[in-house]
Each structure stands twice: as structure tokens, then as C-alpha cells.
Design a protein around this motif. Structure first.
Motif, mmCIF file in Angstrom:
data_model
loop_
_atom_site.group_PDB
_atom_site.id
_atom_site.type_symbol
_atom_site.label_atom_id
_atom_site.label_comp_id
_atom_site.label_asym_id
_atom_site.label_seq_id
_atom_site.Cartn_x
_atom_site.Cartn_y
_atom_site.Cartn_z
ATOM 1 N N HIS A 187 0.838 -1.205 0.000
ATOM 2 C CA HIS A 187 0.000 0.000 0.000
ATOM 3 C C HIS A 187 0.868 1.249 0.000
ATOM 4 O O HIS A 187 0.490 2.270 0.582
ATOM 5 C CB HIS A 187 -0.923 0.045 1.220
ATOM 6 N N PRO A 230 -12.072 3.911 1.992
ATOM 7 C CA PRO A 230 -12.979 2.889 1.445
ATOM 8 C C PRO A 230 -13.804 2.237 2.553
ATOM 9 O O PRO A 230 -13.339 2.142 3.691
ATOM 10 C CB PRO A 230 -12.030 1.874 0.802
ATOM 11 N N GLY A 232 -15.224 -0.068 5.151
ATOM 12 C CA GLY A 232 -14.685 -1.207 5.879
ATOM 13 C C GLY A 232 -13.330 -0.971 6.493
ATOM 14 O O GLY A 232 -12.892 -1.730 7.358
ATOM 15 N N ALA A 233 -12.623 0.078 6.032
ATOM 16 C CA ALA A 233 -11.236 0.247 6.451
ATOM 17 C C ALA A 233 -11.098 0.910 7.813
ATOM 18 O O ALA A 233 -10.135 0.662 8.531
ATOM 19 C CB ALA A 233 -10.477 1.063 5.405
ATOM 20 N N GLY A 234 -12.056 1.753 8.168
ATOM 21 C CA GLY A 234 -11.861 2.604 9.338
ATOM 22 C C GLY A 234 -11.378 3.964 8.870
ATOM 23 O O GLY A 234 -10.845 4.110 7.769
ATOM 24 N N SER A 235 -11.553 4.973 9.737
ATOM 25 C CA SER A 235 -11.452 6.351 9.265
ATOM 26 C C SER A 235 -10.046 6.926 9.278
ATOM 27 O O SER A 235 -9.785 7.943 8.659
ATOM 28 C CB SER A 235 -12.365 7.232 10.108
ATOM 29 N N ASN A 239 -5.325 3.544 7.812
ATOM 30 C CA ASN A 239 -6.075 2.292 7.790
ATOM 31 C C ASN A 239 -6.390 1.828 6.374
ATOM 32 O O ASN A 239 -6.695 2.634 5.502
ATOM 33 C CB ASN A 239 -7.406 2.449 8.536
ATOM 34 N N VAL A 240 -6.315 0.519 6.177
ATOM 35 C CA VAL A 240 -6.835 -0.128 4.973
ATOM 36 C C VAL A 240 -7.786 -1.224 5.440
ATOM 37 O O VAL A 240 -7.802 -1.561 6.632
ATOM 38 C CB VAL A 240 -5.701 -0.751 4.119
ATOM 39 N N THR A 241 -8.590 -1.768 4.531
ATOM 40 C CA THR A 241 -9.426 -2.907 4.894
ATOM 41 C C THR A 241 -8.503 -4.032 5.360
ATOM 42 O O THR A 241 -7.536 -4.368 4.678
ATOM 43 C CB THR A 241 -10.269 -3.351 3.677
ATOM 44 N N ASP A 242 -8.791 -4.587 6.527
ATOM 45 C CA ASP A 242 -7.877 -5.538 7.160
ATOM 46 C C ASP A 242 -7.496 -6.654 6.197
ATOM 47 O O ASP A 242 -8.345 -7.230 5.515
ATOM 48 C CB ASP A 242 -8.520 -6.122 8.421
ATOM 49 N N CYS A 243 -6.201 -6.949 6.176
ATOM 50 C CA CYS A 243 -5.660 -7.898 5.202
ATOM 51 C C CYS A 243 -4.499 -8.652 5.842
ATOM 52 O O CYS A 243 -4.160 -8.415 6.998
ATOM 53 C CB CYS A 243 -5.185 -7.141 3.959
ATOM 54 N N GLY A 269 -4.028 -7.393 9.730
ATOM 55 C CA GLY A 269 -4.571 -6.224 10.395
ATOM 56 C C GLY A 269 -4.860 -5.144 9.376
ATOM 57 O O GLY A 269 -4.846 -5.406 8.175
ATOM 58 N N GLY A 270 -5.116 -3.937 9.869
ATOM 59 C CA GLY A 270 -5.631 -2.895 8.992
ATOM 60 C C GLY A 270 -4.744 -1.677 8.829
ATOM 61 O O GLY A 270 -5.254 -0.592 8.552
ATOM 62 N N TYR A 271 -3.434 -1.814 9.007
ATOM 63 C CA TYR A 271 -2.551 -0.678 8.747
ATOM 64 C C TYR A 271 -1.973 -0.773 7.340
ATOM 65 O O TYR A 271 -1.568 -1.847 6.894
ATOM 66 C CB TYR A 271 -1.389 -0.640 9.748
#
Lengths: 323, 305
Positions: A187, A230, A232-235, A239-243, A269-271
Motif C-alpha cells: 500500500h 474505502p 470497511g477500512a476505518g477512518s 487504515n486499509v481494509t484488514d488484510c 490487520g488494517g494498517y
């Protein structure tokens, strides 16, 4: 035949090559952080390649051996003694029953390894003898060693012999500023181009938050490209959608604290992840300590694969020379 | 047709160092994106390509660990692209694509005293220092009362769309159309403490924390039954010979219990007699997307009848 733990040091754990095949349910690989030091240690004492060894950090353990055996200390630059007599590092040494291995003050690197003929015999948990302390599984009772523990030795010795020595040219050096090669990506588009440049231009300082889970660094502030997050990711912009998280991947929560995830890290996780340190250089990272400086050097996939092949060839050559 | 937003135009592949390949189906979470990741990883597992070491399906993406000495990571990407072209979005549209799974009854106590105590300790890291995580979640999702928000959280089942973080943690995505899905931010700074079995929510995902540890999700409640059992002392874990209970693709129905119901489960756990109630399900993504509430009702009837 066993090892009596008189003093465990700071955190000494049983480690092997790691635990594989269960990443998808959340098991990180664990295993020796400095894979080179671990493998050379086993080769020096004449063990099969996957035998379990001891990994310490900053301080060495004090260990008494109840029978004659062969050991090798590798990894960090740290004085080691047998009953008070200095012994060489990166060399197999005969130990007599009743002798005690102890360590002096760390001079370079961070993690010494102790390989013992036969390997450390603890039960395999999910296919590995490695300790994963976060959930208390694997290794010796799922934890770091404690005073009074008694470790049994295994039967992974193939050709135990004292006097094997790693060639000087193969002994790793621990420079003042470690260089870690990484593939930028995953990312990385979330960071501004300036920030990505700043990431590789900065001599990052290892914070006290540096262990088998991961290393946190300080040294610069990085900014994220503004976007509408996007679903689902958090604000938070980080954050990204957890992967899933690759081992060795680098995140920058808050833009101020890059974290390199290591062998005991969370598996997802979502970072936003800006890249991944090449597998070979996790060895170098494992030999850095709080306060040390680290630079990240961008390489491409071809270079990463060349680095990996070179390391495999080097280990093959070392194993043949020591056989 | 539910949940068609957040769709995608081709998968983005990238290399996580020399050992990992990451495939991002979509930057946003959606069930169609997840089903695509699921269909591809399922096919990848069936093909058993030498050099593929770990296959980790995740929410709207997936990750593969590769042994580059046996399979060049670029060749792996080519194989994944081939599978993408063969499987593609089929999972969401093709009635013959089904998932053999199970629906699981998971008791949950919302607004419980244990997570309440912990969340109050960390108000300085929260978006709303003067309230609670539940009150905050209710407000930003447009619910008039916290009770109505709790009704929504426990009102429809969830799909386990990812496992990990630590062993056994399920990421659960609620099986409702997008306009009914809850979304909350994670804590501004992660907590250093989360109770074992805490029920949390972050982004669009509910989780249960298997063990005590750090965490950044909003704390909404607590599950009385274990989802991780290192010693495999509980019958469910012993019989499955696994330290974790949940599997990727499980459907979870969070069933509300009060403190007496919570204590009752804890007593069964203490006596090592706790059993999860489960029922086999053949989950059809296309059928679900066409009729979410009807599909959920049928699954729940199978579980509780």
C-alpha cells in the motif's frame, strides 16, 4: 543429558526454522530471528539443519551441561566463557560434564545463539519446536527460559565434533548503521511521494519497542495521501481494509513510527503497509538493538531474489566446508 | 440484489518481499470482493502448485507465501491471473458455486462489566472520551438508542471472512445489505490491554479476541465461551484436534445473553462441558446476494430447530 538453566538472561527461547502451514489461522512462523547464525550454529556442532537451538537477546544465559557435548555460540559479538575460560565464537567447542557456559557484555549485534549437539528436545507443537510466547505455545513450556529449568537434548546430532570454525570472511559484521533492503509496494501508494523518499533517506533509530514481534523506529514524519476512506477500512488515513501482513512488512501507524513485523508478529490487520524487508535482511535486523540506526534501501524483486540465492549458496558452501 | 457497491475492476497483485504475493481484489470491503478472493484461493488450494506454501484468504484480498526457490513469485502471479480469469466474479453470480460450511451459535453479552472496565481505562485514546464505545458506535451509525444499535449488531449472522492477527481470531462481516452494515473507526491509539474473549468492532468487522493482549477495536461486549484453547481441554477443541475453534467461511450467529446466561456458559466451560451449537450449511453466495434476509432466516432455522 541435559542443560541446567542457572540464569536465563533477558529472554532466552528455544527456536528452530519456524512453524509453517498455519498462517491462515493466525500462527506466525516464529523461529530464529537471525536465521544465518542459527543455521551456522547447527552446522558447526554437526546437527541436522532443523535442530532446535537457543536464542538470547542482549544478555546471554548461564547454562550448566550435565554430560560431555559440543556447543557453538554464534550471532551477536559477545564474550562467552566455559567455567570462566574464554571460548571462541563461530566455532564448535567441546564441553565436559559439569561445565558452565556464561556470557560477558554485548560488544556488537543483539542476539547470541547457542547450538548444542543433538539440539534442544522440546515437543513439536504444530510442526515446530519454536517458542511463541504471545499465546504460550511451543518451545520450553511456551515461554522464555527461567532459572531452574532443565532442558533435555535431542538426537539431531549427525556428526558432533569440536574444532569446526567458520571462515573469517563469513562472519557477519554489525555496522553502526544497519542497512535493510526492502521492496517498496503493497500500500505504498497511500504515502505521498515525498514521504516515501523520506522513508529511505532517514537514518531511523530503533526504539525500546523492539522484540521478536517487531521493531519500531523513530526519525521522521511521513504523510498519507488524503482520500475518502474505502468502506470497511476505518477512518484513520493509515487504515486499509484488514488484510494479511507479510513477515518483514513495514507499517507506519500515525505516520511517525514505522514498524517492521518479525517472526512472532500478528499475521494480519488494517494498517497500510509500505513495503517488505527482504527475508535475508531480517537476520541483520535481528542483530540491531535499541538506540541503533537503521536505513532502508529500496531494491526490486530481481535483486531480492539474487540476495536470497547468494545467501543460500553461501550456506551450502559453509555446510560443505564444515561437514 | 444486495451489496453490489464496492465492486472491483481487476485484482491488483504485488510482491511482499521475496516470500509473499499480495492480491487486492478491492480496497473496500464487500461480499462480492470477498467471494472472489475465496473462489480464487479455493481453486489455488485445489491445484496444489509446488512452491505455494501458505494460502491466506482475507476480507477483500488474499495473500500467498511462496518458496521462491521452487516457484518464481512472478510465475505465481501469472498462475493467479490465470485462475482469476477462469474463476473471476463467478462466485457471486453462479448458483453452482457453494461453500460447505457451518453456522455456529456464539453467545455474547453486550455492554458487559468486564470490557466496560477496560474501555473506561483507555478513554484518552478514544474518539469520544466522555462516552462508551457502544454509545459512540450507536451515534455515528445513526441509531437513536444504544439498545437499537445492539439489536442491529446481534440481529443478523456474520461470515468469517478472515482468520488471523493471533491464532484463532475471526474477522466477521455481517451478512446484511450494505445500507445496514455497521462501520466504526478503530481507537485513535491502540489499547495496551484487551480482555480475553472481548467482542470488538473496527472498520466493518466484528471480532472476538482469542487471548488477552493489545487491540484497537471498539469494545462492545464479551463472549463467555473460549475460541482459543492451547491445551485443548474443551471437548470441541479436543475432538477437532485444534487450538482454535473458528474456520474461515464459518457463519456466526451472535446470540445475546444477559449476565446470568453468561455465567451459565462460564460454569460449563469450568466443568469442561461447553459445546458450541453448530449446524451444517451449504452457503451459496449468489443465493445470499439475491435474498439476504431469506437466506439468513433459513440458516438460523437450521441452527435452532
Amino acid at each position: 543429558m541435559s542443560i541446567l538453566v542457572h540464569d536465563p538472561g533477558l529472554e532466552t527461547t528455544v527456536q528452530d526454522t519456524g512453524r509453517f502451514g498455519h498462517y491462515a489461522i493466525g500462527f506466525p512462523p516464529s523461529g530464529a530471528l537471525d536465521s544465518f547464525a542459527y543455521h551456522v550454529g547447527n552446522a558447526l556442532v554437526g546437527n541436522a539443519p532443523g535442530a532446535a537451538a537457543l536464542e538470547a537477546v542482549y544478555l546471554g544465559p548461564t547454562l550448566e551441561f550435565t554430560a560431555d557435548t559440543v556447543i557453538a555460540v554464534t550471532g551477536a559479538d559477545i564474550p562467552a566463557t566455559l567455567d570462566g575460560e574464554a571460548i571462541p565464537l563461530w566455532e564448535s567447542v567441546a564441553v565436559r560434564a559439569g561445565q558452565t557456559l556464561a556470557f560477558g557484555q554485548l560488544a556488537g549485534g543483539a542476539r547470541p545463539y547457542v547450538a548444542v549437539a543433538g539440539g534442544i528436545d522440546v515437543p513439536q507443537v504444530y510442526g515446530s519446536r519454536s517458542t511463541y510466547t504471545l499465546v504460550g505455545m511451543g518451545g520450553f513450556a511456551g515461554r522464555g527460559l527461567a532459572e531452574g529449568d532443565e532442558l533435555t537434548l535431542g538426537d539431531d546430532a549427525v556428526s558432533p565434533r569440536a574444532g569446526r570454525r567458520l571462515a573469517d570472511d563469513d562472519v557477519p559484521v554489525h555496522p553502526a548503521t544497519a542497512e535493510l533492503r526492502l521492496l517498496v509496494g503493497l500500500h505504498s501508494y497511500r504515502l505521498t511521494p515525498d514521504s516515501l523518499e523520506r522513508f529511505t533517506d532517514t537514518a531511523w533509530k530503533v526504539t525500546p519497542d523492539a522484540n521478536r514481534v517487531g521493531y519500531r523506529y523513530r526519525g521522521a514524519e511521513l504523510e498519507f495521501v488524503p482520500r475518502e476512506q474505502p468502506f470497511g477500512a476505518g477512518s484513520d488515513p493509515a487504515n486499509v481494509t484488514d488484510c494479511g501482513y507479510p513477515v518483514g512488512s513495514v507499517q507506519v501507524p500515525g505516520g511517525v513510527e514505522p514498524i517492521v513485523l518479525l517472526q512472532d508478529a500478528v499475521t494480519g490487520g488494517g494498517y497500510a503497509t509500505l513495503g517488505t524487508v527482504v527475508s535475508v535482511d531480517r537476520d541483520r535486523l535481528a542483530q540491531t538493538k535499541t538506540g541503533d540506526r537503521t536505513r532502508f534501501v529500496a531494491v526490486d524483486l530481481d535483486e531480492a531474489l539474487t540476495i536470497r540465492r547468494d545467501r543460500a549458496a553461501q550456506l551450502d558452501r559453509i555446510r560443505s566446508a564444515l561437514a | 440484489m444486495a451489496d453490489t457497491s464496492g465492486g472491483h475492476e481487476g485484482i491488483r497483485y504485488d510482491h511482499g518481499g521475496d516470500e509473499f504475493v499480495y492480491a487486492e481484489v478491492s480496497t473496500a470491503m464487500s461480499l462480492p470482493a470477498h467471494f472472489t478472493a475465496l473462489a480464487i484461493t479455493r481453486r489455488l488450494a485445489e491445484e496444489a502448485i509446488p512452491g505455494v506454501e501458505e494460502i491466506c484468504p482475507s476480507n477483500a484480498s488474499y495473500m500467498v507465501r511462496v518458496d521462491p526457490d521452487r516457484l518464481h513469485p512472478r510465475d505465481l502471479v501469472r498462475e493467479l491471473q490465470r485462475i482469476e480469469s477462469e474463476v473471476g466474479d463467478r462466485a457471486s453470480a453462479d448458483p453452482s458455486f457453494t461453500i460447505d460450511t457451518r453456522i455456529v451459535d456464539v453467545p455474547i453479552m453486550l455492554n458487559d462489566p468486564w470490557t466496560h472496565e477496560v474501555l473506561m481505562k483507555f478513554r484518552d485514546r478514544h474518539q469520544d472520551p466522555d462516552g462508551t464505545d457502544l454509545d459512540y458506535g450507536a451515534r455515528i451509525n445513526g441509531y437513536d438508542t444504544t439498545e437499537a444499535f445492539i439489536d442491529a449488531l446481534a440481529g443478523s449472522p456474520y461470515l468469517v471472512t478472515m482468520m488471523g492477527f493471533v491464532p484463532g481470531l475471526p474477522w466477521c462481516f455481517q451478512l446484511v445489505p450494505r445500507d445496514r452494515q455497521v462501520e466504526v473507526p478503530k481507537y485513535i491509539r491502540p489499547r495496551t490491554e484487551t480482555p480475553e474473549r472481548a467482542f470488538g468492532f473496527g472498520g466493518a468487522f466484528a471480532v472476538i479476541y482469542p487471548v488477552k493482549g493489545a487491540g484497537g477495536y471498539q469494545l462492545f461486549g464479551s463472549a463467555p465461551a473460549p475460541i482459543f484453547d492451547a491445551a485443548q481441554e474443551q471437548p470441541d477443541f479436543a475432538e477437532n484436534d485444534s487450538v482454535v475453534f473458528f474456520r474461515h467461511g464459518d457463519v456466526i450467529n451472535f446470540r445475546r445473553v444477559d449476565e446470568a446466561g453468561y455465567d451459565e456458559v462460564r460454569e460449563q466451560v469450568a466443568a469442561r462441558q461447553w459445546r458450541y451449537r453448530t449446524s451444517p450449511v451449504e452457503f451459496s453466495p449468489s443465493r445470499f446476494l439475491a435474498d439476504p434476509d431469506g437466506t439468513n432466516a433459513a440458516m438460523l432455522e437450521g441452527l435452532y430447530s
